[in-house]
Every structure is written in C-alpha cells, then in structure tokens.
Scaffold this motif. Structure first.
Motif, PDB file in Angstrom:
ATOM      1  N   THR A  46       0.861  -1.184   0.000  1.00  0.00           N
ATOM      2  CA  THR A  46       0.000   0.000   0.000  1.00  0.00           C
ATOM      3  C   THR A  46       0.895   1.231   0.000  1.00  0.00           C
ATOM      4  OG1 THR A  46      -1.728  -1.168   1.216  1.00  0.00           O
ATOM      5  CG2 THR A  46      -1.833   1.240   1.200  1.00  0.00           C
ATOM      6  N   LEU A  47       0.845   1.979  -1.101  1.00  0.00           N
ATOM      7  CA  LEU A  47       1.612   3.216  -1.236  1.00  0.00           C
ATOM      8  C   LEU A  47       0.734   4.386  -0.821  1.00  0.00           C
ATOM      9  CD1 LEU A  47       3.156   2.567  -4.762  1.00  0.00           C
ATOM     10  CD2 LEU A  47       4.251   2.212  -2.530  1.00  0.00           C
ATOM     11  N   GLY A  48       1.331   5.347  -0.162  1.00  0.00           N
ATOM     12  CA  GLY A  48       0.576   6.523   0.256  1.00  0.00           C
ATOM     13  C   GLY A  48       1.316   7.804  -0.073  1.00  0.00           C
ATOM     14  N   ALA A  49       0.567   8.870  -0.294  1.00  0.00           N
ATOM     15  CA  ALA A  49       1.127  10.202  -0.521  1.00  0.00           C
ATOM     16  C   ALA A  49       0.219  11.191   0.211  1.00  0.00           C
ATOM     17  CB  ALA A  49       1.184  10.533  -2.006  1.00  0.00           C
ATOM     18  N   THR A  50       0.862  12.152   0.879  1.00  0.00           N
ATOM     19  CA  THR A  50       0.111  13.108   1.697  1.00  0.00           C
ATOM     20  C   THR A  50       0.543  14.537   1.388  1.00  0.00           C
ATOM     21  OG1 THR A  50      -0.036  11.473   3.470  1.00  0.00           O
ATOM     22  CG2 THR A  50      -0.463  13.750   4.072  1.00  0.00           C
ATOM     23  N   ASN A  51      -0.425  15.434   1.346  1.00  0.00           N
ATOM     24  CA  ASN A  51      -0.134  16.876   1.260  1.00  0.00           C
ATOM     25  C   ASN A  51      -1.120  17.600   2.173  1.00  0.00           C
ATOM     26  OD1 ASN A  51      -2.560  17.117  -0.107  1.00  0.00           O
ATOM     27  ND2 ASN A  51      -1.651  17.547  -2.097  1.00  0.00           N
ATOM     28  N   ALA A  52      -1.153  18.918   2.127  1.00  0.00           N
ATOM     29  CA  ALA A  52      -2.022  19.702   3.008  1.00  0.00           C
ATOM     30  C   ALA A  52      -3.507  19.395   2.786  1.00  0.00           C
ATOM     31  CB  ALA A  52      -1.764  21.192   2.810  1.00  0.00           C
ATOM     32  N   GLY A  53      -3.844  18.919   1.604  1.00  0.00           N
ATOM     33  CA  GLY A  53      -5.240  18.622   1.286  1.00  0.00           C
ATOM     34  C   GLY A  53      -5.709  17.245   1.732  1.00  0.00           C
ATOM     35  N   GLY A  54      -4.775  16.408   2.173  1.00  0.00           N
ATOM     36  CA  GLY A  54      -5.159  15.059   2.595  1.00  0.00           C
ATOM     37  C   GLY A  54      -4.180  14.025   2.081  1.00  0.00           C
ATOM     38  N   SER A  55      -4.669  12.803   1.941  1.00  0.00           N
ATOM     39  CA  SER A  55      -3.787  11.723   1.496  1.00  0.00           C
ATOM     40  C   SER A  55      -4.491  10.828   0.494  1.00  0.00           C
ATOM     41  CB  SER A  55      -3.307  10.907   2.695  1.00  0.00           C
ATOM     42  OG  SER A  55      -4.399  10.319   3.361  1.00  0.00           O
ATOM     43  N   GLY A  56      -3.700  10.141  -0.268  1.00  0.00           N
ATOM     44  CA  GLY A  56      -4.210   9.180  -1.243  1.00  0.00           C
ATOM     45  C   GLY A  56      -3.389   7.907  -1.157  1.00  0.00           C
ATOM     46  N   THR A  57      -4.008   6.784  -1.497  1.00  0.00           N
ATOM     47  CA  THR A  57      -3.299   5.505  -1.477  1.00  0.00           C
ATOM     48  C   THR A  57      -3.557   4.737  -2.760  1.00  0.00           C
ATOM     49  OG1 THR A  57      -5.126   4.337  -0.396  1.00  0.00           O
ATOM     50  CG2 THR A  57      -3.442   5.305   1.050  1.00  0.00           C
ATOM     51  N   ALA A  58      -2.672   3.814  -3.028  1.00  0.00           N
ATOM     52  CA  ALA A  58      -2.819   2.901  -4.161  1.00  0.00           C
ATOM     53  C   ALA A  58      -2.084   1.624  -3.801  1.00  0.00           C
ATOM     54  CB  ALA A  58      -2.241   3.511  -5.441  1.00  0.00           C
ATOM     55  N   THR A  59      -2.498   0.523  -4.396  1.00  0.00           N
ATOM     56  CA  THR A  59      -1.858  -0.758  -4.150  1.00  0.00           C
ATOM     57  C   THR A  59      -0.919  -1.101  -5.298  1.00  0.00           C
ATOM     58  OG1 THR A  59      -3.742  -1.564  -2.881  1.00  0.00           O
ATOM     59  CG2 THR A  59      -2.238  -3.226  -3.749  1.00  0.00           C
ATOM     60  N   LEU A  60       0.293  -1.440  -4.934  1.00  0.00           N
ATOM     61  CA  LEU A  60       1.296  -1.913  -5.884  1.00  0.00           C
ATOM     62  C   LEU A  60       1.475  -3.402  -5.639  1.00  0.00           C
ATOM     63  CD1 LEU A  60       3.688  -1.505  -7.920  1.00  0.00           C
ATOM     64  CD2 LEU A  60       5.112  -1.079  -5.895  1.00  0.00           C
TER      65      LEU A  60
END
Length: 85
Positions: A46-60
């Motif tokens: 599970t990859l995640g990325a976060t910024n001031a607006g929130g976070s998103g994830t995707a499965t690799l």
C-alpha cells in the motif's frame, strides 16, 4: 538492487509504503523505494502520498522472483583425441 519511484500528483509532502518485503524501504521525502529484497514472493504494497489537502493511497502488486543460482562446474571430463594431430 531494487529501485522504484512513487509517482503522485498535487505535490505530496510525504510518502509511505506498507507491506514492503524485508530489505526494501521508502524514502518518505522523495518517494523512492530502494534496497535489496531479502525474500521472494508476491507482495501487496500500500503506497501513500500526503499533502495539506489530505492523502491518497494505491496498491502496488510487487512480484519478486527467487534469485538465480550461480553456475556449478561439473567435474573434469575425459577428452578423446590425438594431441599430436
């Protein structure tokens, strides 16, 4: 060695990865997943990325093949022939 760069939009401030096999790690600032895997198999990361607006994830789905064994030299063989020919 293994190298993978997580790609995300909207200027992430940090990255994460859960479920990486032993020997691999993620650089939270750059999103680079690097290292030498210590085990083979199929891993759902599970990859995640976060910024001031929130976070998103995707499965690799990461598939790591077993290492190729080194060659084995078999014993010497007798050669038939005439060395003076």
């Amino acid at each position: 060695p293994f190298n993978y760069l997580v790609s995300a939009t909207q200027s992430p401030a940090s990255y994460s990865a859960a479920g990486l096999p032993a020997g691999l790690s993620i650089n939270a600032a750059s999103g680079a997943v690097t290292g030498t895997p210590a085990q083979h198999g199929v891993f759902n990361v599970t990859l995640g990325a976060t910024n001031a607006g929130g976070s998103g994830t995707a499965t690799l789905v990461l598939s790591i093949a077993p290492p190729i064994p080194p060659p084995v030299i078999l014993g010497p063989r007798l050669l038939a022939g005439n060395a003076n020919a």
